[in-house]
Write a protein that holds these residues in place. Structure first.
Motif, short mmCIF file in Angstrom:
data_model
loop_
_atom_site.label_atom_id
_atom_site.label_comp_id
_atom_site.label_asym_id
_atom_site.label_seq_id
_atom_site.Cartn_x
_atom_site.Cartn_y
_atom_site.Cartn_z
N VAL A 1 0.85 -1.19 0.00
CA VAL A 1 0.00 0.00 0.00
C VAL A 1 0.88 1.24 0.00
CG1 VAL A 1 -2.02 -1.01 1.12
CG2 VAL A 1 -0.16 -0.10 2.51
N ASP A 2 0.30 2.36 -0.34
CA ASP A 2 1.05 3.62 -0.45
C ASP A 2 1.23 4.34 0.87
OD1 ASP A 2 1.81 3.71 -3.13
OD2 ASP A 2 -0.16 4.43 -3.76
N GLY A 3 0.93 3.68 1.98
CA GLY A 3 1.09 4.31 3.28
C GLY A 3 -0.11 4.04 4.16
N THR B 1 -8.89 5.49 6.35
CA THR B 1 -9.86 4.41 6.24
C THR B 1 -9.40 3.51 5.12
OG1 THR B 1 -12.22 3.90 5.97
CG2 THR B 1 -11.33 5.70 4.63
N ASN B 2 -10.13 2.45 4.85
CA ASN B 2 -9.74 1.55 3.77
C ASN B 2 -9.57 2.36 2.48
OD1 ASN B 2 -9.81 -0.39 1.60
ND2 ASN B 2 -10.68 -1.86 3.04
N PRO B 3 -8.41 2.26 1.82
CA PRO B 3 -8.18 3.07 0.62
C PRO B 3 -9.14 2.77 -0.52
CG PRO B 3 -6.41 1.47 0.94
CD PRO B 3 -7.21 1.48 2.19
N ASN C 1 -12.27 2.79 -0.07
CA ASN C 1 -13.45 3.61 0.20
C ASN C 1 -13.32 4.97 -0.48
OD1 ASN C 1 -14.42 1.59 1.86
ND2 ASN C 1 -13.65 2.54 3.74
N PRO C 2 -14.42 5.49 -1.05
CA PRO C 2 -14.38 6.83 -1.65
C PRO C 2 -13.99 7.87 -0.60
CG PRO C 2 -16.40 5.67 -2.27
CD PRO C 2 -15.74 4.84 -1.20
N GLY C 3 -13.07 8.73 -0.96
CA GLY C 3 -12.65 9.78 -0.05
C GLY C 3 -11.59 9.38 0.94
N ALA C 4 -11.10 8.14 0.88
CA ALA C 4 -10.02 7.72 1.78
C ALA C 4 -8.80 8.61 1.56
CB ALA C 4 -9.67 6.26 1.54
N ARG C 5 -8.18 9.02 2.65
CA ARG C 5 -7.07 9.97 2.58
C ARG C 5 -5.80 9.36 3.15
NH1 ARG C 5 -4.87 13.78 6.08
NH2 ARG C 5 -6.37 13.15 7.69
N ARG C 6 -4.73 9.45 2.37
CA ARG C 6 -3.45 8.98 2.89
C ARG C 6 -2.85 10.04 3.80
NH1 ARG C 6 -0.40 8.83 -1.51
NH2 ARG C 6 0.78 10.70 -0.99
N ILE D 1 -4.44 7.17 15.75
CA ILE D 1 -3.71 6.56 14.64
C ILE D 1 -3.88 5.05 14.67
CG2 ILE D 1 -1.41 6.16 13.68
CD1 ILE D 1 -2.48 8.94 13.13
N HIS D 2 -3.78 4.45 15.85
CA HIS D 2 -3.95 3.00 15.96
C HIS D 2 -5.35 2.57 15.50
CE1 HIS D 2 -0.41 1.05 17.55
NE2 HIS D 2 -0.22 2.04 18.41
N ALA D 3 -6.34 3.42 15.76
CA ALA D 3 -7.72 3.08 15.37
C ALA D 3 -7.87 2.94 13.86
CB ALA D 3 -8.68 4.15 15.89
N MET D 4 -7.00 3.59 13.11
CA MET D 4 -7.05 3.47 11.65
C MET D 4 -6.61 2.09 11.17
SD MET D 4 -5.48 7.20 10.60
CE MET D 4 -6.17 8.70 11.33
N ALA D 5 -5.98 1.33 12.05
CA ALA D 5 -5.52 -0.01 11.67
C ALA D 5 -6.34 -1.10 12.33
CB ALA D 5 -4.05 -0.18 12.06
N SER D 6 -7.52 -0.76 12.84
CA SER D 6 -8.33 -1.75 13.53
C SER D 6 -9.34 -2.38 12.58
CB SER D 6 -9.08 -1.09 14.69
OG SER D 6 -10.00 -0.13 14.21
N GLY D 7 -9.80 -3.56 12.95
CA GLY D 7 -10.83 -4.23 12.17
C GLY D 7 -10.41 -4.48 10.75
N GLY D 8 -11.35 -4.32 9.83
CA GLY D 8 -11.06 -4.59 8.42
C GLY D 8 -10.70 -3.35 7.63
N SER D 9 -10.48 -2.23 8.33
CA SER D 9 -10.24 -0.98 7.62
C SER D 9 -8.78 -0.57 7.62
CB SER D 9 -11.07 0.14 8.26
OG SER D 9 -10.64 0.36 9.59
N ALA D 10 -7.89 -1.52 7.93
CA ALA D 10 -6.49 -1.17 8.10
C ALA D 10 -5.77 -1.01 6.78
CB ALA D 10 -5.80 -2.21 8.96
N SER D 11 -6.07 0.10 6.12
CA SER D 11 -5.37 0.46 4.88
C SER D 11 -5.34 -0.67 3.88
CB SER D 11 -3.94 0.91 5.22
OG SER D 11 -3.97 2.02 6.06
N GLY D 12 -6.41 -1.47 3.83
CA GLY D 12 -6.51 -2.52 2.84
C GLY D 12 -5.63 -3.72 3.14
N MET D 13 -5.04 -3.79 4.33
CA MET D 13 -4.10 -4.86 4.62
C MET D 13 -4.59 -5.82 5.69
SD MET D 13 -0.56 -2.73 4.73
CE MET D 13 0.35 -4.24 5.06
N GLY D 14 -5.70 -5.53 6.32
CA GLY D 14 -6.09 -6.34 7.46
C GLY D 14 -5.42 -5.83 8.72
N SER D 15 -6.00 -6.12 9.88
CA SER D 15 -5.51 -5.52 11.12
C SER D 15 -4.08 -5.91 11.43
CB SER D 15 -6.42 -5.92 12.29
OG SER D 15 -6.44 -7.33 12.43
N GLY D 16 -3.67 -7.14 11.13
CA GLY D 16 -2.32 -7.56 11.46
C GLY D 16 -1.27 -6.79 10.70
N GLY D 17 -1.47 -6.62 9.40
CA GLY D 17 -0.45 -5.98 8.58
C GLY D 17 -0.15 -4.56 8.99
#
Length: 380
Positions: free
Chosen positions: A182-184, A188-190, A192-197, A208-224
């Motif tokens: 991913v580009d960073g 929210t999930n990239p 999604n419309p309007g997702a901002r890097r 910041i950690h909340a952005m990596a929770s659940g299934g919305s972690a930058s398209g990588m899943g919470s672990g990644g």
């Protein structure tokens, strides 16, 4: 000169020593090794060396390569034994590949295999520092991976993101570049419309950690993405910048740094602190032997720079010995600090909540000045 933007990662003045982490999915595709892509990355590493930068590579891929050669199912991850066997075979192939491609540019590759214990134990950590320093002084490019052929679930890093941050600490690097898919970090999930890097992050907060929770972690899943944020926390405490950028493109370093495509986590300023190295090692520890739960008064004293006294401890958790690393938590469960215990767990229980004047009779020996001294503690 300090790092303030992604382009600084390719500056000798701002970033004299860079750690580049390469994930398995970038190095090994469905058709085997992505050799053309890797040759391009090695050319970029050679260019960094030519402009005077030291480069350390943290490379995944051993299990994937070994599993293909052994014909193991599930990419070699069907069982711990399969993963260890695949790693043993794959490490030969992986180190040979890096050595061959770097040699084409006149660069000597060196291999280091590390486990969590190697960087959690202070003496072994310093040995790793000495080895890395000598290799870089001799002009080699260290290629590092987790020692999956012997690592078990209890002693492994589990991802090379955090390993890269710990290696950067040990090598006293200026920055870490995590090449990912991913580009960073996105808010929210990239997809999604309007997702901002986020181009820049100053401190990894709960938000910041909340952005990596659940299934919305930058398209990588919470672990990644979660592991990358943990790596950023380790790096920032050591005064090291960390960047997340996509490695899916050719010449990924130039794309990220030259075009400013990625997320840069800015470090804390630790210059001038005599204990900066030790505090960074302690704050970046991934495995703690226990926890000391403290009351509000003790928590306030820690924030003011005080040591942890027995009178402020309300609970002792875990089994630990004197000198082991422990967490200091408030009664709500939030981690306030990491520190080295001056007592083992049993003696901590004996003096829990007691003032210094009462401790000698309980312990049978003269009490220490603190349960965790401020010089052996780092606030989180």
């Amino acid at each position: 000169m300090t790092i303030a933007r992604l382009s600084d990662l390719t500056s000798k003045a701002a970033c004299p020593r860079l750690v580049v982490k390469v994930g398995s999915s970038l190095l090994v595709g469905s058709g085997g090794v992505r050799r053309d892509w890797l040759q391009g990355l090695v050319t970029e590493i050679a260019a960094a060396r030519a402009r005077g930068q030291d480069v350390i590579v943290v490379s995944s891929g051993a299990i994937a390569l070994g599993a293909a050669r052994l014909g193991l199912e599930k990419g070699g991850r069907g069982s711990l034994a399969d993963a260890q066997a695949a790693a043993a075979v794959g490490q030969i192939a992986l180190s040979g590949l890096w050595a061959e491609l770097l040699a084409a540019h006149g660069i000597t590759a060196a291999q280091l295999l590390l486990t969590l214990e190697d960087l959690e134990d202070r003496r072994r950590y310093l040995n790793a520092t000495a080895t890395l320093t000598r290799l870089l002084d001799a002009g080699a490019v260290p290629v590092i991976n987790e020692n999956d052929s012997v690592a078990t679930q209890e002693i492994r890093f589990g991802d090379n993101d955090r390993l890269a941050a710990r290696v950067a600490q040990a090598a006293r690097a200026s920055a870490v570049l995590l090449l990912s898919d991913v580009d960073g970090l996105f808010d929210t999930n990239p997809a999604n419309p309007g997702a901002r890097r986020l181009d820049e992050v100053r401190g990894v907060t709960a938000e910041i950690h909340a952005m990596a929770s659940g299934g919305s972690a930058s398209g990588m899943g919470s672990g990644g993405m979660t592991s990358k944020l943990q790596a950023a926390e380790i790096a920032e405490r050591a005064g090291i910048a960390l960047a997340i950028a996509s490695g899916l493109h050719d010449a990924p370093i130039e794309r990220a740094c030259g075009q400013g495509i990625g997320t840069l986590f800015l470090p804390k300023d630790v210059r001038g602190r005599k204990d900066a190295g030790r505090k960074a090692w302690l704050g970046g520890r991934l495995r703690l032997k226990g926890a000391l739960v403290v009351d509000a008064g003790a928590a306030s004293a820690l924030e003011r720079g005080g040591s942890l006294l027995a009178a402020g401890i309300v609970r002792v958790e875990g089994e630990f010995q004197r000198g082991d690393a422990v967490a200091v938590q408030n009664e709500q469960g939030a981690v306030l600090a990491h520190g080295l215990a001056e007592y083992d767990a049993a003696d901590c229980l004996r003096v829990l909540g007691r003032k210094n004047a009462e401790q000698a009779e309980l312990l049978g020996y003269a009490p220490r000045s603190a349960v965790v001294h401020r010089d052996q503690m780092v606030l989180i």
